[in-house]
Structure formats: C-alpha cells, structure tokens
Design a protein around this motif. Sequence first.
Motif, PDB file in Angstrom:
ATOM      1  N   ASN A  25     -18.984   9.811   7.620  1.00 64.02           N
ATOM      2  CA  ASN A  25     -19.999   9.568   8.661  1.00 64.02           C
ATOM      3  C   ASN A  25     -21.394   9.433   8.063  1.00 64.02           C
ATOM      4  OD1 ASN A  25     -18.053   9.643  10.644  1.00 64.02           O
ATOM      5  ND2 ASN A  25     -18.459  11.759  11.255  1.00 64.02           N
ATOM      6  N   GLU A  26     -21.708  10.291   7.090  1.00 67.05           N
ATOM      7  CA  GLU A  26     -23.027  10.218   6.459  1.00 67.05           C
ATOM      8  C   GLU A  26     -23.169   8.929   5.651  1.00 67.05           C
ATOM      9  OE1 GLU A  26     -26.872  11.062   5.349  1.00 67.05           O
ATOM     10  OE2 GLU A  26     -25.661  12.025   6.912  1.00 67.05           O
ATOM     11  N   SER A  29     -23.754   6.095   8.061  1.00 68.98           N
ATOM     12  CA  SER A  29     -25.116   6.061   8.608  1.00 68.98           C
ATOM     13  C   SER A  29     -26.085   5.394   7.629  1.00 68.98           C
ATOM     14  CB  SER A  29     -25.595   7.476   8.945  1.00 68.98           C
ATOM     15  OG  SER A  29     -25.906   8.213   7.778  1.00 68.98           O
TER      16      SER A  29
END
Length: 364
Positions: A25-26, A29
Amino acid sequence: MKHYKFIISGGGTGGHIYPAIAIANELKSRYPKAEFLFVGAKDRMEMEKVPQAGYRIVGLWISGLQRKLTLKNVLFPLKLVFSLLKSRSIIRNFQPDVAIGTGGYASAPLLRVAAHRGIPCLIQEQNSHAGITNKWLAGKVHKICVAYKGMEQFFPINKLVFTGNPVRQDLLEIASKKNEAFSYFKLDKEKKTVLVLGGSLGAKKINELIDKSLPFFAEKGLQVIWQCGKYYEEIYKNKGSDLVQVHTFLNRMDLAYAAADIIISRAGALSVSELCLVGKPVLFIPSPNVAEDHQTKNAMAIVSMKAALMLKESELEEKFETDFSKLLASNENQQELSENIKKLGKPNAAKDIVAEIEKLLPKK
C-alpha cells in the motif's frame, strides 16, 4: 517511461500477510502506476486476504516442515523443488525490479530464486526471534528490516535496518477517541476497563483464565471487553453481563484500545507493535505453542525495558490475581508502563521500509 514492478511474498499467518500488504500500500501510494504481484502458499489464508486488499496473487505448492514424521514432511523436498521451478517461471514472466519477503513458506523459494537471478531483495522480520525462512534467506538478500534491537545474532549486521512493524494507521489517534469508544461499547466512564485479546481464533488458556476470573473482576468493579475468538464463540458467548462484553471479533480495534485502561494480550509480533503505539499498561500471556517460543521472546524484549508485565501460562493459576491486583492498585506503575511502552512504538514503519526498498530500485 517504464513503470516499476514489485513482487512480494509473505503468508501463512496474519503476522506475515499484514506487513506485506502494508508495504504494498505504501509503495502504491508513491508509485500509483507500479505493478504488483504477490506469491503465496496454496490453500493458506493469503490466497483470500491479498485479493481482498486489491492485489493479484499466485500460489506455490509449499508447506513447512512438521516437528514429527508426517506425509507432509516426506513430500517437503518435492514441494520445494516444484516451488523453486515455479518461482523461476513467475520471476521470468513478471520481471520484477525488487523482490520483498515478509516470512512464511512461499517467500523462501521465491526470494531465493530472485536473489540468484540478481534481483535486489529485501526481507522484513517481525519477531524478536528470527523465523527459519528469513534466516535461510539472510545471506542472499540486500537489506533486512527488523522490529527489535539485537537482531545481529541472527542476521549480518551490515544488512540490518531497525524499522519496526507496519501497523494500522487508525491506532495513531486513539487518545482522541475515548468518548467515542465509551459510546460504541456502552461503557461506564467511572469504571476502569480491561481489554482481553487472544487473537482472531482465540486462546484457550486466556479464555479459561478470564472465565474463572469474572468474579474477581466484578469484585474489583472492572468492566471487561473480552475478545474470545472464533473457536470459542459457542463456549463463552453467554458469559456476558452488565460488566462483561464477549466478542468473537473486534471490528473497531482502535476504539477497543481507546477504551482500555489495562490490556491482557498474547505476544504475537504485530500485537506487540500495535500495543507499543497504543501506550497502555499491558500484561502479556505469550502462547507457548509457537515456533521457537517466539512470543515469549517478543514479550521479554518489552518486559526487559520495564514497559510491560508478563506471565507464562504455567504461572497463571498461582500469580494472576496477585500480579493484576498490584498493577490495578498502582497508578504510578500503570503510568510507568504506559510511558515506557509508548517510547518503543514505530509509527512510520511502513514508510521506513519503503524508503529502504527505494534504495534498491534501478533508475528508470
């Protein structure tokens, strides 16, 4: 411009899967157009959890070694060979820029093949006692992100980066959620609240302890939020009262933590990392039924910093009521434990791990 490709493997338990998803997820992003491929073990929970998080996953025919002679152990060499061959095919077809492993059976063959093909590799170790997969991979990978000090006893010191474990971001603001938590759980603000956590499936010894201790808690005027787990729902679901709430799962862990004055918990790696961020007094009751007794080692790493208390399952009968009463009676002790465990929190773990991954990326 060519976009980055990340291949990620971690699974078997939530303790390996959640960090893998948090890292993805990081990365997503920061690199919205990047491609992601997860590799897991067939028939394990990652094959369900990863797609739910929005990522593609392929499965390997792999499992761990059992402690006694079983058919699974006889098949292990065959499974490993098949998984190594399939990993070669997966990596050849996907052509990742970086390979990331968070532990679990599938990450062993995948990261081994990736390293052999010259792909930069990073592994993340959640526990204070390194798992067999990550120890096996340590010599081949470029970076090893860890959650505890002293991990050079397992890994080359020049590869280590102390990042902590990725945890839920909604835990960072629990101090402002106390009133919402009282309302959500319908609690009395004038009474202290004990939160009991045994994991999603439940913990037999903790459940037996809490069941037996309900009169003790009532005598002390305590409210109890008791997460008994899926396996024990039928046994304990009728134990609720005005002061005791029994939950199979806790869908709002942030509010459960916000409501708690004292927490009784297992000592899985992610639970420990969450509790460091939460900053409440904790009594750990580690599970003895895990590989290399790693939960006891996780708990002891916190206890040694005067940041939590711990009782072994074998000590509960003799010591629980005495030790718990002492903690309950001492606001000074509660404050000291809270302050010390809070100091150990690593709220930016996912960001710090991804910063290390970025150092391995080829220039596009």
